[in-house]
Design a protein around this motif. Structure first.
Motif, PDB file in Angstrom:
ATOM      1  N   GLY A  36      10.166  -7.515  -1.186  1.00 45.41           N
ATOM      2  CA  GLY A  36       9.111  -6.609  -1.614  1.00 45.41           C
ATOM      3  C   GLY A  36       7.746  -6.993  -1.089  1.00 45.41           C
ATOM      4  O   GLY A  36       6.868  -6.138  -0.922  1.00 45.41           O
ATOM      5  N   ILE A  37       7.544  -8.276  -0.782  1.00 46.93           N
ATOM      6  CA  ILE A  37       6.245  -8.745  -0.289  1.00 46.93           C
ATOM      7  C   ILE A  37       5.907  -8.102   1.045  1.00 46.93           C
ATOM      8  O   ILE A  37       4.728  -7.844   1.354  1.00 46.93           O
ATOM      9  N   TYR A  38       6.915  -7.799   1.858  1.00 47.61           N
ATOM     10  CA  TYR A  38       6.675  -7.186   3.165  1.00 47.61           C
ATOM     11  C   TYR A  38       6.170  -5.747   3.015  1.00 47.61           C
ATOM     12  O   TYR A  38       5.330  -5.296   3.790  1.00 47.61           O
ATOM     13  N   PHE A  39       6.693  -5.051   2.022  1.00 46.36           N
ATOM     14  CA  PHE A  39       6.203  -3.705   1.748  1.00 46.36           C
ATOM     15  C   PHE A  39       4.753  -3.752   1.256  1.00 46.36           C
ATOM     16  O   PHE A  39       3.934  -2.906   1.622  1.00 46.36           O
ATOM     17  N   LEU A  40       4.453  -4.745   0.443  1.00 46.10           N
ATOM     18  CA  LEU A  40       3.092  -4.889  -0.080  1.00 46.10           C
ATOM     19  C   LEU A  40       2.097  -5.166   1.049  1.00 46.10           C
ATOM     20  O   LEU A  40       1.011  -4.567   1.086  1.00 46.10           O
ATOM     21  N   ILE A  41       2.473  -6.041   1.977  1.00 45.76           N
ATOM     22  CA  ILE A  41       1.593  -6.372   3.103  1.00 45.76           C
ATOM     23  C   ILE A  41       1.312  -5.141   3.958  1.00 45.76           C
ATOM     24  O   ILE A  41       0.155  -4.830   4.274  1.00 45.76           O
ATOM     25  N   VAL A  42       2.378  -4.430   4.317  1.00 46.50           N
ATOM     26  CA  VAL A  42       2.220  -3.235   5.161  1.00 46.50           C
ATOM     27  C   VAL A  42       1.454  -2.149   4.402  1.00 46.50           C
ATOM     28  O   VAL A  42       0.630  -1.429   4.988  1.00 46.50           O
ATOM     29  N   ALA A  43       1.699  -2.036   3.111  1.00 47.19           N
ATOM     30  CA  ALA A  43       0.998  -1.032   2.297  1.00 47.19           C
ATOM     31  C   ALA A  43      -0.503  -1.283   2.301  1.00 47.19           C
ATOM     32  O   ALA A  43      -1.304  -0.350   2.485  1.00 47.19           O
ATOM     33  N   LEU A  44      -0.898  -2.526   2.120  1.00 45.13           N
ATOM     34  CA  LEU A  44      -2.324  -2.861   2.096  1.00 45.13           C
ATOM     35  C   LEU A  44      -2.980  -2.611   3.453  1.00 45.13           C
ATOM     36  O   LEU A  44      -4.101  -2.100   3.529  1.00 45.13           O
ATOM     37  N   ILE A  45      -2.266  -2.953   4.528  1.00 46.15           N
ATOM     38  CA  ILE A  45      -2.799  -2.707   5.881  1.00 46.15           C
ATOM     39  C   ILE A  45      -2.949  -1.213   6.128  1.00 46.15           C
ATOM     40  O   ILE A  45      -3.969  -0.742   6.643  1.00 46.15           O
ATOM     41  N   SER A  46      -1.921  -0.453   5.743  1.00 50.37           N
ATOM     42  CA  SER A  46      -1.934   1.001   5.933  1.00 50.37           C
ATOM     43  C   SER A  46      -3.065   1.656   5.149  1.00 50.37           C
ATOM     44  O   SER A  46      -3.781   2.523   5.665  1.00 50.37           O
ATOM     45  N   ILE A  47      -3.244   1.243   3.910  1.00 49.22           N
ATOM     46  CA  ILE A  47      -4.315   1.800   3.071  1.00 49.22           C
ATOM     47  C   ILE A  47      -5.684   1.439   3.642  1.00 49.22           C
ATOM     48  O   ILE A  47      -6.592   2.286   3.691  1.00 49.22           O
ATOM     49  N   ALA A  48      -5.844   0.202   4.096  1.00 47.38           N
ATOM     50  CA  ALA A  48      -7.128  -0.245   4.645  1.00 47.38           C
ATOM     51  C   ALA A  48      -7.503   0.560   5.893  1.00 47.38           C
ATOM     52  O   ALA A  48      -8.635   1.052   6.011  1.00 47.38           O
ATOM     53  N   ILE A  49      -6.558   0.705   6.817  1.00 53.34           N
ATOM     54  CA  ILE A  49      -6.824   1.482   8.038  1.00 53.34           C
ATOM     55  C   ILE A  49      -7.071   2.950   7.684  1.00 53.34           C
ATOM     56  O   ILE A  49      -7.934   3.610   8.266  1.00 53.34           O
ATOM     57  N   GLY A  50      -6.315   3.447   6.697  1.00 54.87           N
ATOM     58  CA  GLY A  50      -6.499   4.830   6.257  1.00 54.87           C
ATOM     59  C   GLY A  50      -7.895   5.081   5.717  1.00 54.87           C
ATOM     60  O   GLY A  50      -8.516   6.119   6.011  1.00 54.87           O
ATOM     61  N   PHE A  51      -8.409   4.140   4.944  1.00 55.68           N
ATOM     62  CA  PHE A  51      -9.767   4.284   4.403  1.00 55.68           C
ATOM     63  C   PHE A  51     -10.813   4.235   5.519  1.00 55.68           C
ATOM     64  O   PHE A  51     -11.817   4.954   5.469  1.00 55.68           O
ATOM     65  N   ILE A  52     -10.581   3.420   6.529  1.00 54.81           N
ATOM     66  CA  ILE A  52     -11.509   3.347   7.662  1.00 54.81           C
ATOM     67  C   ILE A  52     -11.535   4.681   8.414  1.00 54.81           C
ATOM     68  O   ILE A  52     -12.604   5.189   8.773  1.00 54.81           O
TER      69      ILE A  52
END
Length: 499
Positions: A36-52
């Motif tokens: 599950g940690i891998y999903f969390l890492i990718v989720a945070l990266i995806s959300i961060a880039i999305g906000f940018i």
């Protein structure tokens, strides 16, 4: 081209995917899995880039069909790349190409897998595979239409670019309400299937994953034998819901508001059920000698017909061993596909019906040259532009299919394997015949062939043209010109500030 809106929408897509990636984290927590940690890492990266990407709102929200196609194609590519990262970085699918293939197959609701042992995946990874079907079934951009205000005919252009079928219209006056209504129906049917499967004593995890795959007409199974190990009741539940998700959602809208007579008059749906019934009868008779009785033959035939015509791809038996008539009929159903405006793939019943009517109209013109007969569909005259677009679609479809066949054939596998591999991916079905049959997988193809098949999956799901438009020189020319103008504008602003 309004690149600022494209960038803005891609940001929203990434944010949405990031939040959706958190659901497998919950599954991992329930089953105490470290993946599950891998999903969390990718989720945070995806959300961060999305906000940018979406931090700065465009000055102009006007959005036409050209931008709609470009955004749709780019959105699905970005969605697939980020969606495959948990598979890859966790090592559960060690090859990036294979991870991307599996994810594109999921989002496009194809269900073609490179995995020889799906049960070896962790619970959260298998859940994400099935959940990608549900996300891609209705379309992530359709969901965004419910929350993002666009103008200039933008909403309908975005939906036309993503929705399957020859034409897309509004169910209600506002497109935002149409998108919301579609998802209410979609979620409602999915929930109903979960309940019916639970009545058959299917485990909750299995019921949720199966329903997600059925709703998106995807077909990723969580068992190595797909659906062979489940009882007859569960097979019939899935059969019925596969067929229901292949119905044009306009019919559900009519039923939803009590227009039962109008729903029963939907021409495409009547042809759709007619094809299913006729196919089940023919195959049941043809495979009767291989079954334990009439009911067993009908059960197997109905499941596979429903699975193939809706392009779901589940299998309850090894239909590669069926007689040639049955296999040929299933291959034909691969091309016909489900209804327009459903979650199914294929050419679509409406296009087939209009094409047949066009042929009959031409024949009638030869016999009665002076007769003037208007071609009708759904009790309405069919415009010449619609017929032209369908003809262009068929020609483009044939060209892509033939070229894909030639490129995949370089590996020198047998004709049945190559033909059905392209047919299964291009029509978003999943299993084919021979080496890509229901008991096999696509893992033996080399990376070049896999990328060809990935292109086919995306092209088939996006109805060809939204993906093809990315390869048109004028699109990139406009993008570079606008980027150059923006750079020059920034330089002038800096010069003015210095002065």
């Amino acid at each position: 081209m309004n690149t600022s809106v494209i960038r803005y929408l891609l940001g929203y897509i990434l944010k949405l995917e990031g939040f959706l990636l958190l659901l497998p984290c919950i599954v991992a927590g329930i089953y105490y899995e470290k993946s599950g940690i891998y999903f969390l890492i990718v989720a945070l990266i995806s959300i961060a880039i999305g906000f940018i990407f979406s931090a700065k709102k465009p000055r102009d929200f006007t959005f036409y069909l050209k931008e709609g196609c470009a955004t749709t194609a780019l959105g699905w590519v970005v969605l697939s790349i980020f969606g495959c990262l948990p598979f890859y970085i966790s090592g559960e699918i060690p090859s990036f190409t294979d991870a991307l293939f599996e994810t594109i197959s999921g989002f496009t609701t194809t269900g073609a897998s490179i995995l020889p042992e799906v049960e070896s995946l962790s619970y959260c990874m298998n859940f994400w595979r099935c959940f990608t079907h549900w996300i891609g079934g209705m379309g992530v951009l359709v969901f965004l239409l419910a929350i993002i205000p666009l103008s200039g005919g933008s909403n309908i252009n975005l939906m036309r670019a993503e929705s399957p079928g020859p034409s897309v219209g509004k169910l209600v006056p506002k497109m935002k309400h149409t998108a919301r209504l579609l998802y209410i129906i979609y979620f409602g049917l999915t929930t109903m299937e979960i309940i019916f499967l639970l009545f058959g004593k299917m485990p909750l995890y299995d019921a949720i994953c199966t329903s997600l795959g059925t709703a998106g007409t995807g077909g990723f199974g969580i068992k190595n034998d797909s659906f062979c190990g489940y009882n007859v009741y569960l097979q019939w539940v899935v059969t019925i819901f596969m067929i229901l998700f292949g119905v044009n959602f306009n019919a559900y809208y009519l039923l939803f508001f009590g227009h039962i007579r109008d729903a029963l008059k939907v021409e495409e749906v009547r042809y759709y059920f007619g094809i299913i019934i006729a196919s089940v009868v023919v195959i049941s008779v043809n495979i009767a000698h291989m079954c334990t009785g009439v009911f067993d033959a009908v059960t197997k035939a109905a499941f596979q017909v429903g699975s193939i015509i809706t392009t779901t791809g589940f299998s309850s038996t090894d239909f590669d061993r069926w007689p040639e008539l049955s296999k040929t009929l299933l291959v034909l159903l691969m091309f016909i596909g489900a209804c327009a405006g459903s979650t199914g793939g294929g050419i679509k019943v409406s296009r087939i019906v209009i094409a047949v009517k066009t042929i009959l109209k031409e024949l009638n013109g030869y016999i009665h040259p002076k007769s003037v007969k208007k071609l009708t569909f759904e009790h309405k005259p069919v415009d010449h532009d619609v017929i032209r677009s369908i003809n262009v679609y068929f020609m483009t479809y044939a060209v892509i299919f033939v070229v894909s066949m030639l490129l995949v054939s370089v590996e020198n596998y047998d004709f049945t394997t190559n033909f059905t591999a392209v047919a299964a991916t291009f029509n978003n079905i999943g299993p084919g015949l021979s080496l890509v049959g229901p008991t096999c997988n696509f893992g033996f193809f080399n990376n070049f062939s896999k990328y060809i098949l990935m292109f086919d999956m995306l092209a088939g799901r996006l109805e060809l043209f939204p993906l093809l438009i990315l390869f048109h020189p004028s699109i990139w020319k406009e993008l570079f010109i606008q980027a150059d103008k923006k750079v020059k504008g920034n330089r002038k602003e800096k010069q003015n500030v210095r002065m």
